[in-house]
Write a protein that holds these residues in place. Structure first.
Motif, PDB file in Angstrom:
ATOM      1  N   UNK A 192      -9.346  -5.006  18.246  1.00 27.10           N
ATOM      2  CA  UNK A 192     -10.108  -4.020  17.475  1.00 27.10           C
ATOM      3  C   UNK A 192     -11.586  -4.423  17.426  1.00 27.10           C
ATOM      4  N   UNK A 193     -12.452  -3.436  17.265  1.00 30.18           N
ATOM      5  CA  UNK A 193     -13.878  -3.755  17.170  1.00 30.18           C
ATOM      6  C   UNK A 193     -14.597  -2.709  16.332  1.00 30.18           C
ATOM      7  N   UNK A 194     -15.765  -3.090  15.883  1.00 32.30           N
ATOM      8  CA  UNK A 194     -16.684  -2.172  15.224  1.00 32.30           C
ATOM      9  C   UNK A 194     -17.967  -2.143  16.028  1.00 32.30           C
ATOM     10  N   UNK A 195     -18.485  -0.957  16.277  1.00 30.23           N
ATOM     11  CA  UNK A 195     -19.669  -0.836  17.122  1.00 30.23           C
ATOM     12  C   UNK A 195     -20.908  -1.357  16.408  1.00 30.23           C
ATOM     13  N   UNK A 196     -21.916  -1.699  17.201  1.00 30.62           N
ATOM     14  CA  UNK A 196     -23.187  -2.115  16.616  1.00 30.62           C
ATOM     15  C   UNK A 196     -23.780  -0.993  15.771  1.00 30.62           C
ATOM     16  N   UNK A 197     -23.640   0.245  16.221  1.00 30.11           N
ATOM     17  CA  UNK A 197     -24.152   1.385  15.468  1.00 30.11           C
ATOM     18  C   UNK A 197     -23.483   1.477  14.098  1.00 30.11           C
ATOM     19  N   UNK A 198     -22.178   1.229  14.059  1.00 29.89           N
ATOM     20  CA  UNK A 198     -21.434   1.250  12.791  1.00 29.89           C
ATOM     21  C   UNK A 198     -21.987   0.218  11.824  1.00 29.89           C
ATOM     22  N   UNK A 199     -22.182  -1.024  12.275  1.00 30.50           N
ATOM     23  CA  UNK A 199     -22.667  -2.080  11.388  1.00 30.50           C
ATOM     24  C   UNK A 199     -24.083  -1.777  10.921  1.00 30.50           C
ATOM     25  N   UNK A 200     -24.912  -1.294  11.838  1.00 25.79           N
ATOM     26  CA  UNK A 200     -26.292  -0.975  11.473  1.00 25.79           C
ATOM     27  C   UNK A 200     -26.343   0.186  10.484  1.00 25.79           C
ATOM     28  N   UNK A 201     -25.451   1.158  10.633  1.00 24.81           N
ATOM     29  CA  UNK A 201     -25.413   2.267   9.681  1.00 24.81           C
ATOM     30  C   UNK A 201     -24.986   1.766   8.299  1.00 24.81           C
ATOM     31  N   UNK A 202     -23.998   0.885   8.249  1.00 22.40           N
ATOM     32  CA  UNK A 202     -23.600   0.322   6.966  1.00 22.40           C
ATOM     33  C   UNK A 202     -24.755  -0.424   6.319  1.00 22.40           C
ATOM     34  N   UNK A 203     -25.481  -1.190   7.141  1.00 22.64           N
ATOM     35  CA  UNK A 203     -26.611  -1.954   6.619  1.00 22.64           C
ATOM     36  C   UNK A 203     -27.690  -1.019   6.086  1.00 22.64           C
ATOM     37  N   UNK A 204     -28.009   0.013   6.843  1.00 22.46           N
ATOM     38  CA  UNK A 204     -29.020   0.979   6.404  1.00 22.46           C
ATOM     39  C   UNK A 204     -28.596   1.665   5.105  1.00 22.46           C
ATOM     40  N   UNK A 205     -27.318   2.057   5.033  1.00 29.00           N
ATOM     41  CA  UNK A 205     -26.822   2.738   3.840  1.00 29.00           C
ATOM     42  C   UNK A 205     -26.732   1.809   2.636  1.00 29.00           C
ATOM     43  N   UNK A 206     -26.710   0.498   2.878  1.00 30.62           N
ATOM     44  CA  UNK A 206     -26.594  -0.475   1.781  1.00 30.62           C
ATOM     45  C   UNK A 206     -27.945  -0.909   1.232  1.00 30.62           C
ATOM     46  N   UNK A 207     -29.035  -0.454   1.831  1.00 32.09           N
ATOM     47  CA  UNK A 207     -30.359  -0.814   1.328  1.00 32.09           C
ATOM     48  C   UNK A 207     -30.497  -0.392  -0.133  1.00 32.09           C
TER      49      UNK A 207
ATOM     50  N   UNK B  26     -39.042  -0.034  19.325  1.00 32.02           N
ATOM     51  CA  UNK B  26     -37.807  -0.762  19.589  1.00 32.02           C
ATOM     52  C   UNK B  26     -37.390  -1.512  18.330  1.00 32.02           C
ATOM     53  N   UNK B  27     -36.102  -1.649  18.137  1.00 35.03           N
ATOM     54  CA  UNK B  27     -35.598  -2.326  16.950  1.00 35.03           C
ATOM     55  C   UNK B  27     -36.062  -3.779  16.904  1.00 35.03           C
ATOM     56  N   UNK B  28     -36.261  -4.297  15.706  1.00 36.31           N
ATOM     57  CA  UNK B  28     -36.526  -5.722  15.540  1.00 36.31           C
ATOM     58  C   UNK B  28     -35.251  -6.467  15.157  1.00 36.31           C
ATOM     59  N   UNK B  29     -34.171  -5.703  14.929  1.00 38.90           N
ATOM     60  CA  UNK B  29     -32.881  -6.283  14.555  1.00 38.90           C
ATOM     61  C   UNK B  29     -31.856  -5.970  15.631  1.00 38.90           C
ATOM     62  N   UNK B  30     -31.579  -6.945  16.475  1.00 38.83           N
ATOM     63  CA  UNK B  30     -30.587  -6.789  17.537  1.00 38.83           C
ATOM     64  C   UNK B  30     -29.201  -7.148  17.009  1.00 38.83           C
ATOM     65  N   UNK B  31     -28.223  -6.348  17.367  1.00 33.96           N
ATOM     66  CA  UNK B  31     -26.870  -6.501  16.839  1.00 33.96           C
ATOM     67  C   UNK B  31     -25.854  -6.415  17.968  1.00 33.96           C
ATOM     68  N   UNK B  32     -24.931  -7.340  17.991  1.00 32.52           N
ATOM     69  CA  UNK B  32     -23.852  -7.271  18.959  1.00 32.52           C
ATOM     70  C   UNK B  32     -22.701  -6.437  18.431  1.00 32.52           C
TER      71      UNK B  32
END
Length: 341
Positions: free
Chosen positions: A42-57, A106-112
């Protein structure tokens, strides 16, 4: 300078990132997963994690307004593209394309991609909807997948680019319009050159503040899909961070699977820290939640006692690690990390 490392999420009976169903699956909502060597991960996409992070601001951070134009296949959406005003535009980047001009960052936060460390086969949960149906009616059937797994993903934060918006040089498009540049300069930004590229630089105090907000937000992340039925902790159960010159990721292999169990490799961490010691600035920080991987945290403390004694390594709760680093950055302790090098 880059803040580089990895985060691990401890997913317990969750479905945090759903995939796309296929016709042969029927009325089943799958989770994202991939197969390697005949095994399912199973995996979670980088977009998913970044969206959670953005929504958690925090609510104190006003999100960049989203603009929508066009329709059907030509519909476009993008943020306002004002990283001087909005923290999320600064960290996550954007491409604001209109008929008049295109501006991008370009993003300054790279996510795998956050992939399960060990192979895990998702479970199907069967359910019915029969509330309020007339007598004799057939219930509405539905199924969805969930799993228990530890998902790991690599992270890299480009500290020198936080609050710096490229205008001319080694960039495809300018980050800001001429009008936005003038507004930013009038608000306290200055013209600067970094890595051979000319742009606009926010005051150091604001760059410290934004970095601290991001770190504290990672320590308080929440959200993801299926939270109504599969609510759970989305903060890191383990997070490793180090300030590294050059942007490499030395810590990819500190977790592995041995005899079907996830193992933390203290020897790997020690060897990587020694191998990269010439480009690591300051202590490596390891946030490790209690009870995650059972007693391995205390074993790691013993095996890495030399690094702890020499203050080359700090081990504590992930929330403590992230909060303390945020506090130290705000006070100016690591101002050299933000300098052009």
């Amino acid at each position: 300078m880059y803040l580089t490392g990895k985060a691990v999420l401890d997913i317990q009976a969750g479905a945090p990132n759903n995939g796309r169903g296929t016709a042969d699956q029927g009325n089943v909502t799958p989770v994202k997963q991939h197969r390697t060597g005949g095994k399912t991960y199973p995996y979670g996409s980088a977009q998913w994690w970044r969206r959670m992070l953005r929504d958690s601001l925090p609510d104190t951070e006003t999100p960049s307004p989203v603009l929508v134009n066009g329709k059907d296949a030509k519909q476009q959406s993008y943020t306002s593209g004002r990283p001087d005003k909005y923290l999320d535009d600064d960290f996550f980047g954007y491409m604001a394309a209109t008929k008049a001009a295109t501006f991008m960052r370009d993003t300054v936060l790279n996510t795998g991609t956050f992939v399960s460390i060990a192979p895990e086969r998702p479970t199907r949960d069967f359910g019915t909807m029969n509330r309020g149906l007339p007598t004799g009616a057939n219930p509405i059937l539905h199924e969805h997948e969930f799993y228990t797994a530890a998902l790991q993903g690599d992270l890299r934060l480009d500290l020198q680019r936080i609050g710096f918006f490229e205008q001319q040089g080694k960039v495809r498009k300018a980050a800001l319009s001429d009008e936005a540049v003038q507004e930013a300069l009038q608000a306290g930004a200055t013209e600067a050159t970094r890595r051979g590229t000319a742009g606009v630089l926010l005051p150091l105090e604001e760059r410290r503040r934004r970095t601290a907000v991001l770190l504290r937000t990672i320590a308080a992340m929440h959200g993801g899909a299926s939270s109504a039925a599969h609510f759970g902790d989305r903060t890191p159960a383990l997070i490793l961070l180090a300030s590294v010159r050059g942007g490499n990721q030395p810590f990819t292999r500190i977790l592995s699977v041995v005899d079907h169990e996830i193992r933390f490799n203290s020897a790997t961490l020690r060897e990587e820290m020694n191998a990269w010691s010439d480009v690591i600035d300051g202590p490596v920080r390891l946030g490790w939640a209690p009870s995650f991987l059972e007693d391995q945290r205390e074993i790691a403390r013993e095996e890495l006692s030399g690094l702890l004694k020499d203050e080359r390594l700090i081990i504590d709760h992930p929330r403590v690690i992230l909060s303390q680093l945020a506090d130290e950055i705000v006070t100016g302790r690591y101002d050299t990390w933000f300098q052009d090098q």
